[in-house]
Design a protein around this motif. Structure first.
Motif, PDB file in Angstrom:
ATOM      1  N   ALA A  44       8.713   6.316  -2.301  1.00 34.35           N
ATOM      2  CA  ALA A  44       9.872   5.954  -3.110  1.00 34.35           C
ATOM      3  C   ALA A  44      11.012   5.513  -2.199  1.00 34.35           C
ATOM      4  O   ALA A  44      11.263   6.124  -1.166  1.00 34.35           O
ATOM      5  N   VAL A  45      11.671   4.437  -2.578  1.00 34.36           N
ATOM      6  CA  VAL A  45      12.842   3.941  -1.859  1.00 34.36           C
ATOM      7  C   VAL A  45      13.976   3.841  -2.864  1.00 34.36           C
ATOM      8  O   VAL A  45      13.818   3.261  -3.935  1.00 34.36           O
ATOM      9  N   LEU A  46      15.108   4.414  -2.497  1.00 35.23           N
ATOM     10  CA  LEU A  46      16.308   4.316  -3.310  1.00 35.23           C
ATOM     11  C   LEU A  46      17.223   3.320  -2.617  1.00 35.23           C
ATOM     12  O   LEU A  46      17.438   3.406  -1.410  1.00 35.23           O
ATOM     13  N   THR A  47      17.777   2.363  -3.370  1.00 34.00           N
ATOM     14  CA  THR A  47      18.651   1.379  -2.740  1.00 34.00           C
ATOM     15  C   THR A  47      19.588   0.731  -3.749  1.00 34.00           C
ATOM     16  O   THR A  47      19.244   0.560  -4.910  1.00 34.00           O
ATOM     17  N   SER A  48      20.766   0.412  -3.255  1.00 32.52           N
ATOM     18  CA  SER A  48      21.641  -0.460  -4.029  1.00 32.52           C
ATOM     19  C   SER A  48      21.091  -1.874  -3.880  1.00 32.52           C
ATOM     20  O   SER A  48      20.272  -2.138  -2.994  1.00 32.52           O
ATOM     21  N   ALA A  49      21.529  -2.774  -4.738  1.00 31.50           N
ATOM     22  CA  ALA A  49      21.016  -4.147  -4.694  1.00 31.50           C
ATOM     23  C   ALA A  49      21.499  -4.839  -3.425  1.00 31.50           C
ATOM     24  O   ALA A  49      22.705  -5.012  -3.233  1.00 31.50           O
ATOM     25  N   PRO A  50      20.576  -5.206  -2.540  1.00 34.01           N
ATOM     26  CA  PRO A  50      20.972  -5.938  -1.336  1.00 34.01           C
ATOM     27  C   PRO A  50      21.483  -7.331  -1.709  1.00 34.01           C
ATOM     28  O   PRO A  50      21.175  -7.859  -2.776  1.00 34.01           O
ATOM     29  N   ASP A  51      22.262  -7.924  -0.805  1.00 37.09           N
ATOM     30  CA  ASP A  51      22.850  -9.236  -1.064  1.00 37.09           C
ATOM     31  C   ASP A  51      21.830 -10.366  -1.020  1.00 37.09           C
ATOM     32  O   ASP A  51      21.971 -11.354  -1.730  1.00 37.09           O
ATOM     33  N   THR A  52      20.817 -10.247  -0.150  1.00 37.40           N
ATOM     34  CA  THR A  52      19.860 -11.336   0.034  1.00 37.40           C
ATOM     35  C   THR A  52      18.441 -10.789   0.034  1.00 37.40           C
ATOM     36  O   THR A  52      18.220  -9.583   0.183  1.00 37.40           O
ATOM     37  N   ALA A  53      17.474 -11.690  -0.084  1.00 37.53           N
ATOM     38  CA  ALA A  53      16.061 -11.301   0.009  1.00 37.53           C
ATOM     39  C   ALA A  53      15.755 -10.708   1.379  1.00 37.53           C
ATOM     40  O   ALA A  53      14.978  -9.756   1.496  1.00 37.53           O
ATOM     41  N   GLU A  54      16.382 -11.263   2.417  1.00 36.60           N
ATOM     42  CA  GLU A  54      16.177 -10.753   3.770  1.00 36.60           C
ATOM     43  C   GLU A  54      16.674  -9.321   3.889  1.00 36.60           C
ATOM     44  O   GLU A  54      16.050  -8.476   4.523  1.00 36.60           O
ATOM     45  N   ASP A  55      17.834  -9.047   3.286  1.00 40.16           N
ATOM     46  CA  ASP A  55      18.382  -7.690   3.307  1.00 40.16           C
ATOM     47  C   ASP A  55      17.472  -6.724   2.541  1.00 40.16           C
ATOM     48  O   ASP A  55      17.292  -5.577   2.959  1.00 40.16           O
ATOM     49  N   LEU A  56      16.891  -7.187   1.436  1.00 43.46           N
ATOM     50  CA  LEU A  56      15.958  -6.338   0.689  1.00 43.46           C
ATOM     51  C   LEU A  56      14.727  -6.033   1.541  1.00 43.46           C
ATOM     52  O   LEU A  56      14.281  -4.884   1.607  1.00 43.46           O
ATOM     53  N   VAL A  68      15.675  -3.393   4.057  1.00 46.92           N
ATOM     54  CA  VAL A  68      15.792  -2.061   3.449  1.00 46.92           C
ATOM     55  C   VAL A  68      14.411  -1.475   3.189  1.00 46.92           C
ATOM     56  O   VAL A  68      14.149  -0.310   3.497  1.00 46.92           O
ATOM     57  N   LEU A  69      13.515  -2.273   2.629  1.00 44.28           N
ATOM     58  CA  LEU A  69      12.185  -1.760   2.300  1.00 44.28           C
ATOM     59  C   LEU A  69      11.408  -1.351   3.551  1.00 44.28           C
ATOM     60  O   LEU A  69      10.769  -0.294   3.576  1.00 44.28           O
ATOM     61  N   VAL A  70      11.470  -2.163   4.596  1.00 43.08           N
ATOM     62  CA  VAL A  70      10.787  -1.815   5.845  1.00 43.08           C
ATOM     63  C   VAL A  70      11.405  -0.550   6.438  1.00 43.08           C
ATOM     64  O   VAL A  70      10.694   0.399   6.793  1.00 43.08           O
ATOM     65  N   HIS A  71      12.719  -0.528   6.533  1.00 38.14           N
ATOM     66  CA  HIS A  71      13.434   0.608   7.139  1.00 38.14           C
ATOM     67  C   HIS A  71      13.111   1.919   6.415  1.00 38.14           C
ATOM     68  O   HIS A  71      12.708   2.908   7.042  1.00 38.14           O
ATOM     69  N   GLU A  72      13.272   1.923   5.123  1.00 40.87           N
ATOM     70  CA  GLU A  72      13.079   3.160   4.363  1.00 40.87           C
ATOM     71  C   GLU A  72      11.614   3.567   4.299  1.00 40.87           C
ATOM     72  O   GLU A  72      11.296   4.759   4.324  1.00 40.87           O
ATOM     73  N   THR A  73      10.709   2.603   4.246  1.00 33.98           N
ATOM     74  CA  THR A  73       9.284   2.936   4.250  1.00 33.98           C
ATOM     75  C   THR A  73       8.895   3.597   5.569  1.00 33.98           C
ATOM     76  O   THR A  73       8.094   4.534   5.599  1.00 33.98           O
ATOM     77  N   ALA A 125       0.811  -1.214   0.000  1.00 40.74           N
ATOM     78  CA  ALA A 125       0.000   0.000   0.000  1.00 40.74           C
ATOM     79  C   ALA A 125       0.848   1.268   0.000  1.00 40.74           C
ATOM     80  O   ALA A 125       0.380   2.319  -0.428  1.00 40.74           O
ATOM     81  N   LEU A 126       2.086   1.177   0.447  1.00 37.67           N
ATOM     82  CA  LEU A 126       2.899   2.378   0.614  1.00 37.67           C
ATOM     83  C   LEU A 126       4.015   2.531  -0.411  1.00 37.67           C
ATOM     84  O   LEU A 126       4.364   3.652  -0.774  1.00 37.67           O
ATOM     85  N   LEU A 127       4.606   1.452  -0.838  1.00 45.11           N
ATOM     86  CA  LEU A 127       5.744   1.518  -1.749  1.00 45.11           C
ATOM     87  C   LEU A 127       5.256   1.709  -3.181  1.00 45.11           C
ATOM     88  O   LEU A 127       4.491   0.893  -3.694  1.00 45.11           O
ATOM     89  N   ARG A 128       5.676   2.787  -3.799  1.00 44.74           N
ATOM     90  CA  ARG A 128       5.255   3.091  -5.162  1.00 44.74           C
ATOM     91  C   ARG A 128       6.403   3.083  -6.166  1.00 44.74           C
ATOM     92  O   ARG A 128       6.182   2.988  -7.357  1.00 44.74           O
ATOM     93  N   CYS A 129       7.621   3.213  -5.680  1.00 39.83           N
ATOM     94  CA  CYS A 129       8.747   3.345  -6.595  1.00 39.83           C
ATOM     95  C   CYS A 129      10.009   2.817  -5.926  1.00 39.83           C
ATOM     96  O   CYS A 129      10.304   3.183  -4.788  1.00 39.83           O
ATOM     97  N   LEU A 130      10.729   1.974  -6.610  1.00 36.86           N
ATOM     98  CA  LEU A 130      12.010   1.457  -6.130  1.00 36.86           C
ATOM     99  C   LEU A 130      13.077   1.904  -7.123  1.00 36.86           C
ATOM    100  O   LEU A 130      13.040   1.539  -8.296  1.00 36.86           O
ATOM    101  N   VAL A 152      23.720   1.005   0.138  1.00 40.70           N
ATOM    102  CA  VAL A 152      23.235   2.373   0.196  1.00 40.70           C
ATOM    103  C   VAL A 152      21.721   2.321   0.058  1.00 40.70           C
ATOM    104  O   VAL A 152      21.200   1.615  -0.806  1.00 40.70           O
ATOM    105  N   SER A 153      21.017   3.058   0.910  1.00 41.97           N
ATOM    106  CA  SER A 153      19.571   3.190   0.744  1.00 41.97           C
ATOM    107  C   SER A 153      19.155   4.551   1.278  1.00 41.97           C
ATOM    108  O   SER A 153      19.837   5.141   2.121  1.00 41.97           O
ATOM    109  N   ALA A 154      18.032   5.047   0.774  1.00 37.86           N
ATOM    110  CA  ALA A 154      17.573   6.371   1.183  1.00 37.86           C
ATOM    111  C   ALA A 154      16.104   6.546   0.838  1.00 37.86           C
ATOM    112  O   ALA A 154      15.551   5.830   0.001  1.00 37.86           O
ATOM    113  N   THR A 155      15.508   7.519   1.504  1.00 39.41           N
ATOM    114  CA  THR A 155      14.193   8.026   1.145  1.00 39.41           C
ATOM    115  C   THR A 155      14.302   9.539   1.123  1.00 39.41           C
ATOM    116  O   THR A 155      15.193  10.113   1.752  1.00 39.41           O
TER     117      THR A 155
END
Length: 184
Positions: A34-46, A49-54, A3-8, A24-27
């Motif tokens: 919108a979440v800006l991020t470098s490619a995380p190493d694992t699905a867990e890391d992704l 990042v998504l929870v943190h930045e959201t 419901a919240l993430l619209r752009c990666l 690297v990640s940012a909002t």
């Protein structure tokens, strides 16, 4: 998240002068969803990042609608997740994001589908975030810079931390004995 993430926005794993960086990640306050991020190493890391930045985006929008603090940028505080001192706004942002990460990893640790190793890793991550949040909440509550709404919001985080601590170890709740509550 759906419901919240619209752009990666993908970011390169290079810093100033072409130096490699691990992650690297940012909002941006002006671009909620919108979440800006470098490619995380694992699905867990992704997921992390998504929870943190959201959470950062959610809190920025809330603060714009209902100011949570009157923090002076020159006042700085030490927190467990950063080596550099943070202004109160950064402490509030980090505490809110890390509380959500503790919740994420508490759910993963309690899940029945992961391997025993994955659940152990989730418990370790959960416990680390629980400690970080438990150390930061007194900074917020004792600062005198929170608005009444910010104090209520922070007390809600304190209650959620206590709930997560009870899930971890029913005999010793992190964050005190606040009544049950939720900040999601």
């Amino acid at each position: 998240m759906t419901a919240l993430l619209r752009c990666l926005v993908p970011l390169a794993r290079s810093g100033p002068y072409g130096r490699a960086v691990t992650r690297v990640s940012a909002t941006y306050r002006v671009a909620p969803g919108a979440v800006l991020t470098s490619a995380p190493d694992t699905a867990e890391d992704l997921a992390e990042v998504l929870v943190h930045e959201t959470q950062h985006g959610k809190l920025a929008v809330l603060h714009d609608l209902l100011p949570l603090h009157r923090a002076a940028p020159e006042a700085v505080h030490r927190v467990a997740w950063r080596a550099d001192p943070r202004p109160l706004a950064g402490v509030l942002q980090g505490t809110y994001a890390h509380l959500a990460l503790a919740d994420l990893w508490a759910r993963a640790a309690a899940g029945r589908t992961g391997t025993p190793s994955a659940r152990r890793e989730a418990r370790a991550r959960r416990d680390s975030y629980l400690r970080q949040v438990a150390q930061a909440l007194p900074i917020l509550l004792e600062s005198g810079e929170l608005t009444p709404a910010g104090r209520e919001f922070t007390q809600g985080m304190e209650r959620h931390l206590a709930d997560l601590g009870r899930l971890r170890d029913p005999s010793a709740a992190i964050g005190g004995t606040s009544p049950a509550g939720d900040v999601r």
